[in-house]
Design an enzyme around this catalytic site. Structure first.
Site, PDB file in Angstrom:
ATOM      1  N   ASN A   1      10.219   0.067   7.008  1.00 21.04           N
ATOM      2  CA  ASN A   1      10.915   0.404   5.899  1.00 21.04           C
ATOM      3  C   ASN A   1      12.320   1.004   6.285  1.00 21.04           C
ATOM      4  OD1 ASN A   1      10.571   2.921   6.275  1.00 21.04           O
ATOM      5  ND2 ASN A   1       8.590   3.279   4.775  1.00 21.04           N
TER       6      ASN A   1
ATOM      7  N   ASP B   1       1.423   5.011  -8.159  1.00 16.81           N
ATOM      8  CA  ASP B   1       1.161   5.642  -6.933  1.00 16.81           C
ATOM      9  C   ASP B   1       1.548   4.788  -5.859  1.00 16.81           C
ATOM     10  OD1 ASP B   1       0.209   6.858  -4.743  1.00 16.81           O
ATOM     11  OD2 ASP B   1      -1.925   7.193  -5.382  1.00 16.81           O
TER      12      ASP B   1
ATOM     13  N   GLY C   1       2.903  -0.041   1.468  1.00 12.17           N
ATOM     14  CA  GLY C   1       3.474  -0.871   2.629  1.00 12.17           C
ATOM     15  C   GLY C   1       2.330  -1.166   3.691  1.00 12.17           C
ATOM     16  N   ASP C   2       0.848  -0.680   3.343  1.00 10.65           N
ATOM     17  CA  ASP C   2      -0.174  -1.198   4.187  1.00 10.65           C
ATOM     18  C   ASP C   2      -0.425  -2.357   3.499  1.00 10.65           C
ATOM     19  OD1 ASP C   2       0.012   1.295   5.810  1.00 10.65           O
ATOM     20  OD2 ASP C   2      -1.512   2.256   4.395  1.00 10.65           O
TER      21      ASP C   2
HETATM   22  O1  RIB Z   1      -0.110   4.651   4.343  1.00 13.56           O
HETATM   23  C1  RIB Z   1      -0.639   5.197   3.349  1.00 13.56           C
HETATM   24  C2  RIB Z   1      -1.834   6.163   4.459  1.00 13.56           C
HETATM   25  O2  RIB Z   1      -1.024   6.925   5.096  1.00 13.56           O
HETATM   26  C3  RIB Z   1      -2.882   6.939   3.665  1.00 13.56           C
HETATM   27  O3  RIB Z   1      -4.017   6.159   3.529  1.00 13.56           O
HETATM   28  C4  RIB Z   1      -3.099   8.090   4.837  1.00 13.56           C
HETATM   29  O4  RIB Z   1      -4.486   8.262   5.219  1.00 13.56           O
HETATM   30  C5  RIB Z   1      -2.069   7.765   5.847  1.00 13.56           C
HETATM   31  O5  RIB Z   1      -2.449   7.198   6.744  1.00 13.56           O
END
Ligand code: RIB
Length: 310
Positions: free
Chosen positions: A184, A240, A245-246
């Site tokens: 990012n 939220d 990004g994950d």
């Molecule tokens: O990207 C979000 C995550 O960042 C959360 O789930 C937290 O555990 C941290 O690793």
């Protein structure tokens, strides 16, 4: 194995606040929940829910109750946990504040994530068999490097450089092992060590096969060689943004894994297709609270796109 995620796994404690407290300030939360999280585990869940591809997670939990709960959460999603080791001590945890604008602050207590410094035999086998190795920087860098160096020559290494850190320094060894770097805006600046985004892109892109710069509600920029493409985000009302990004990275990696292509044949069209898929899943994820539990399935994303286009 299509996607092997080498990364962190945390127990998230999420508090809902009107606004994020300033230094020295105390605020009252309106709610608190405990959920499964960790950048690596979230990405594995996103890759798995994106479709039919087999996904494995390589990481470590502690020998506490949280470790067992976190392992079970991955198993329930159909993720191979033969590479999830159990070490003495507490599991990783994250303390997350989410405010009324859906923004967050996160403090991670690494716990078990910081313990392993080498991959074990089961973990090495998973990495060697991967089509895509997806990593982040919430575990020891030595592990990321080992996994990247161990992968098959035809396998992708996608690094999501989060949390951010310098990647362009004298003697830096990680970037030459990266096919696709996902960052990012903050991460791009920190990774490159410059304070201007254009300069950061110019510093990072030539060092990898492809660079994906995620821009939140403004979509993402895909850079591959001399070519650039902007991929728009879908407009949503976020509640939220934790784990958005994950979700992007997991779905992006799953799309590469399902493409049948190798990094040697990468082109901007494939990268843009993967970024569009990641962006759609991330847009839906931010309309829900939480990290791992907010990650949508492929069917949910398809229905969401249909509603959005209607
Ligand atoms: O990207 C979000 C995550 O960042 C959360 O789930 C937290 O555990 C941290 O690793």
């Amino acid at each position: 194995m299509s996607v092997v995620v080498v990364g962190s796994i945390n127990q998230d404690t999420v508090v809902r606040v009107g606004r994020i407290p300033s230094p020295g300030e105390t605020v009252l939360a309106s709610a608190m929940v405990r959920t499964a999280g960790g950048k690596g585990a979230n990405q594995a869940v996103a890759a798995r829910r994106a479709g039919r591809e087999p996904v494995a997670f390589v990481g470590a939990v502690g020998n506490d109750g949280e470790g067992a709960t976190l392992r079970n959460a991955l198993i329930e999603d159909g993720i191979d946990v033969s590479g999830l080791s159990r070490v003495d001590g507490p599991s990783g945890m994250a303390l997350i504040c989410v405010d009324d604008t859906a923004e967050n602050t996160i403090v991670v207590v690494p716990g078990a994530n910081a313990v392993p410094s080498v991959l074990n035999a089961a973990q090495r086998s998973l990495v060697e068999a991967a089509i895509v190795v997806l990593t982040q920087l919430e575990i020891r860098t030595e592990l990321v490097q080992e996994a990247a160096a161990l992968r098959n020559t035809q396998a992708w290494h996608v690094l999501n450089a989060a949390p951010s850190g310098p990647l362009v320094t004298d003697g830096a060894v990680l970037l030459p092992l990266v096919d696709v770097l996902v960052v990012n805006e903050h991460e791009a600046l920190d990774a490159s060590g410059v304070n201007d985004l254009d300069a950061a892109v110019a510093a990072l892109a030539p060092r990898v096969r492809a660079l994906i710069l995620t821009l939140g509600p403004r979509g993402s920029l895909v850079v591959c060689g001399d070519e650039r493409m902007e991929v728009p985000a879908l407009a949503v009302d976020p509640v939220d943004t934790t784990g958005a990004g994950d979700t992007f990275c997991g779905v992006f990696a799953a799309t590469l894994g399902a493409s049948g292509r190798s990094p040697q044949t990468v082109d901007i069209a494939l990268l843009a297709q993967a970024a569009r898929a990641g962006a759609a899943a991330a847009a839906l994820a931010v309309t829900r609270p939480g990290a791992q539990n907010a990650v949508p399935t492929a069917d949910e994303v398809a229905a969401f796109i249909e509603r959005t286009n209607a």
